[in-house]
Design a protein around this motif. Structure first.
Motif, PDB file in Angstrom:
ATOM      1  N   LYS A 134     -20.117 -32.751  73.238  1.00  0.00           N
ATOM      2  CA  LYS A 134     -19.473 -32.986  72.400  1.00  0.00           C
ATOM      3  C   LYS A 134     -18.225 -32.046  72.869  1.00  0.00           C
ATOM      4  CE  LYS A 134     -21.993 -34.168  68.586  1.00  0.00           C
ATOM      5  NZ  LYS A 134     -21.545 -34.161  67.280  1.00  0.00           N
ATOM      6  N   PHE A 135     -17.887 -30.870  73.745  1.00  0.00           N
ATOM      7  CA  PHE A 135     -17.129 -30.162  74.661  1.00  0.00           C
ATOM      8  C   PHE A 135     -16.820 -31.017  75.670  1.00  0.00           C
ATOM      9  CE2 PHE A 135     -19.806 -27.922  72.292  1.00  0.00           C
ATOM     10  CZ  PHE A 135     -18.786 -26.734  71.304  1.00  0.00           C
ATOM     11  N   PRO A 136     -14.983 -31.481  75.623  1.00  0.00           N
ATOM     12  CA  PRO A 136     -14.178 -31.375  76.657  1.00  0.00           C
ATOM     13  C   PRO A 136     -14.314 -31.422  78.547  1.00  0.00           C
ATOM     14  CG  PRO A 136     -13.132 -31.371  74.820  1.00  0.00           C
ATOM     15  CD  PRO A 136     -14.294 -30.622  74.325  1.00  0.00           C
ATOM     16  N   TRP A 137     -14.691 -30.760  78.324  1.00  0.00           N
ATOM     17  CA  TRP A 137     -15.941 -29.533  79.568  1.00  0.00           C
ATOM     18  C   TRP A 137     -16.332 -30.133  80.101  1.00  0.00           C
ATOM     19  CZ3 TRP A 137     -11.769 -27.508  82.987  1.00  0.00           C
ATOM     20  CH2 TRP A 137     -10.744 -26.495  82.647  1.00  0.00           C
ATOM     21  N   VAL A 138     -17.840 -30.154  79.557  1.00  0.00           N
ATOM     22  CA  VAL A 138     -18.629 -31.048  79.492  1.00  0.00           C
ATOM     23  C   VAL A 138     -18.849 -32.103  80.297  1.00  0.00           C
ATOM     24  CG1 VAL A 138     -21.063 -30.396  78.896  1.00  0.00           C
ATOM     25  CG2 VAL A 138     -19.428 -29.187  78.716  1.00  0.00           C
ATOM     26  N   LYS A 139     -19.044 -32.147  81.307  1.00  0.00           N
ATOM     27  CA  LYS A 139     -19.148 -33.759  82.104  1.00  0.00           C
ATOM     28  C   LYS A 139     -20.734 -34.251  81.500  1.00  0.00           C
ATOM     29  CE  LYS A 139     -18.196 -36.707  85.556  1.00  0.00           C
ATOM     30  NZ  LYS A 139     -17.677 -36.997  87.208  1.00  0.00           N
ATOM     31  N   ASP A 140     -21.838 -33.223  81.790  1.00  0.00           N
ATOM     32  CA  ASP A 140     -23.206 -33.555  81.314  1.00  0.00           C
ATOM     33  C   ASP A 140     -24.036 -32.250  81.539  1.00  0.00           C
ATOM     34  OD1 ASP A 140     -25.274 -34.900  81.616  1.00  0.00           O
ATOM     35  OD2 ASP A 140     -25.633 -35.566  83.351  1.00  0.00           O
ATOM     36  N   ALA A 141     -24.923 -32.466  81.032  1.00  0.00           N
ATOM     37  CA  ALA A 141     -25.755 -31.159  80.233  1.00  0.00           C
ATOM     38  C   ALA A 141     -27.258 -31.151  80.198  1.00  0.00           C
ATOM     39  CB  ALA A 141     -25.239 -30.535  79.666  1.00  0.00           C
ATOM     40  N   ARG A 142     -27.610 -30.403  81.775  1.00  0.00           N
ATOM     41  CA  ARG A 142     -29.551 -30.513  81.087  1.00  0.00           C
ATOM     42  C   ARG A 142     -29.924 -29.567  80.823  1.00  0.00           C
ATOM     43  NH1 ARG A 142     -28.402 -32.624  86.005  1.00  0.00           N
ATOM     44  NH2 ARG A 142     -28.858 -30.439  87.280  1.00  0.00           N
ATOM     45  N   VAL A 143     -30.962 -29.368  79.942  1.00  0.00           N
ATOM     46  CA  VAL A 143     -32.109 -28.237  79.676  1.00  0.00           C
ATOM     47  C   VAL A 143     -32.951 -28.596  79.131  1.00  0.00           C
ATOM     48  CG1 VAL A 143     -31.751 -26.987  76.798  1.00  0.00           C
ATOM     49  CG2 VAL A 143     -30.695 -28.543  77.324  1.00  0.00           C
TER      50      VAL A 143
END
Length: 327
Positions: A134-143
């Motif tokens: 949901k944050f603009p800076w984050v294009k993708d995330a892996r957890v």
């Protein structure tokens, strides 16, 4: 008389037999091999014991949860089991974050720690990822989990590509036009400046246009997206170039302008601007006058800069400053 020789014979046989090795003779040797193997490991026996314990607890916990789900055990029991596994040592005690360059690291921690439980089996990896996206800076995330107590997060961060000026507000945007965060005029990075409503969504088109003329590209300090249909270019020397509508027509006009500038040096000679909205001509605007149109030509011959047209209407002094542009 017959019993005594038999007993003597049995006694003699026992005395003549070779002593059998005792079964316990090799036990110290086996124990020594195990001890040597443990001693050769690059970790201490205490650490090895902890790792073994955590592995057993994790395996038992996973089996319990799986069996519980397959057997239809109520959710409360499953949660209780997972919580018990967390109390046994499988808890989120460390958060490892990679990939961040500009985004606030504390923001990422907040999304991870905002969970109902710190027990490792109860951390919802999908929920953490959804929050981060949901944050603009984050294009993708892996957890992902790294047992026994580490949660690893990798952020694919967006890269600023330009500055978007809209109604007096400056905003960093990426190559896809996603608004990242506001920026002050005093702290503007060295990035292209785009102006106008919807200009952020035209970043790819702006780059394609200027890449067609690499010689002119360093001289353009800003581009304005006018009326959601065409471009105005502002040069570092103060002039404004008005281009026609359409990507192909704009590229062709810019190519012709570059050829004329190379032959007649239009930029840096006190001109206010150039109008190429009519694809058949180039109109040069100077202070108080409008010069005659330049005939369309793919490669104009060298010569003097256009002379004022006879009877050309006077034009009010135009400003070469950067603005929202006109249609």
């Amino acid at each position: 008389m017959s019993r005594r020789p038999a007993q003597a014979q049995r006694a003699t046989t026992r005395r003549g037999e070779k002593p059998k090795p005792r079964g316990t003779a090799r036990r110290p040797q086996r124990a020594g091999i195990v001890d040597q193997a443990i001693a050769g490991l690059p970790i201490s026996p205490e650490t090895l014991h902890k790792v073994t314990t955590w592995s057993i607890v994790g395996a038992v916990g996973a089996v319990v949860l799986t069996v519980g789900i397959l057997a239809g055990v109520p959710q409360m029991i499953g949660v209780g089991m997972a919580q018990a596994v967390g109390d046994a040592g499988l808890r989120v005690d460390e958060i490892q974050i990679d990939g961040l360059k500009r985004m606030d690291r504390a923001t990422v921690y907040e999304q991870v720690l905002d969970q109902d439980s710190r027990a490792m089996p109860l951390v919802d990896l999908g929920d953490v990822r959804a929050r981060l996206l949901k944050f603009p800076w984050v294009k993708d995330a892996r957890v992902s989990r790294r047992l026994p107590h580490t949660l690893h997060i990798y952020i694919d961060e967006r890269v600023p590509a330009a500055i978007w000026q809209n109604h007096g507000r400056l905003m960093l945007i990426d190559a896809d036009g996603v608004a990242l965060e506001p920026v002050s005029a005093e702290a503007m990075p060295d990035l292209p400046l785009m102006i106008g409503d919807g200009a952020n969504l035209q970043e790819a088109a702006r780059k394609r246009l200027l890449d067609t003329q690499p010689g002119l590209k360093p001289l353009v300090k800003a581009t304005s997206w006018v009326g959601n249909r065409r471009w105005d270019l502002f040069f570092t020397s103060g002039e404004k170039l008005q281009l026609p509508e359409g990507e192909v027509a704009a590229a062709a006009a810019l190519k012709r302008f570059a050829a004329i500038d190379a032959a007649q040096r239009l930029l840096g000679r006190g001109n206010l601007g150039f109008d190429m909205r009519d694809e058949s001509k180039l109109v040069v605007r100077r202070q108080g006058v409008i010069e005659a149109p330049q005939p369309a030509a793919p490669a104009p011959a060298p010569g003097p800069v256009l002379a004022p047209a006879s009877g050309a209407p006077a034009a009010a002094p135009a400003s070469a400053g950067i603005g929202q542009g006109e249609g």
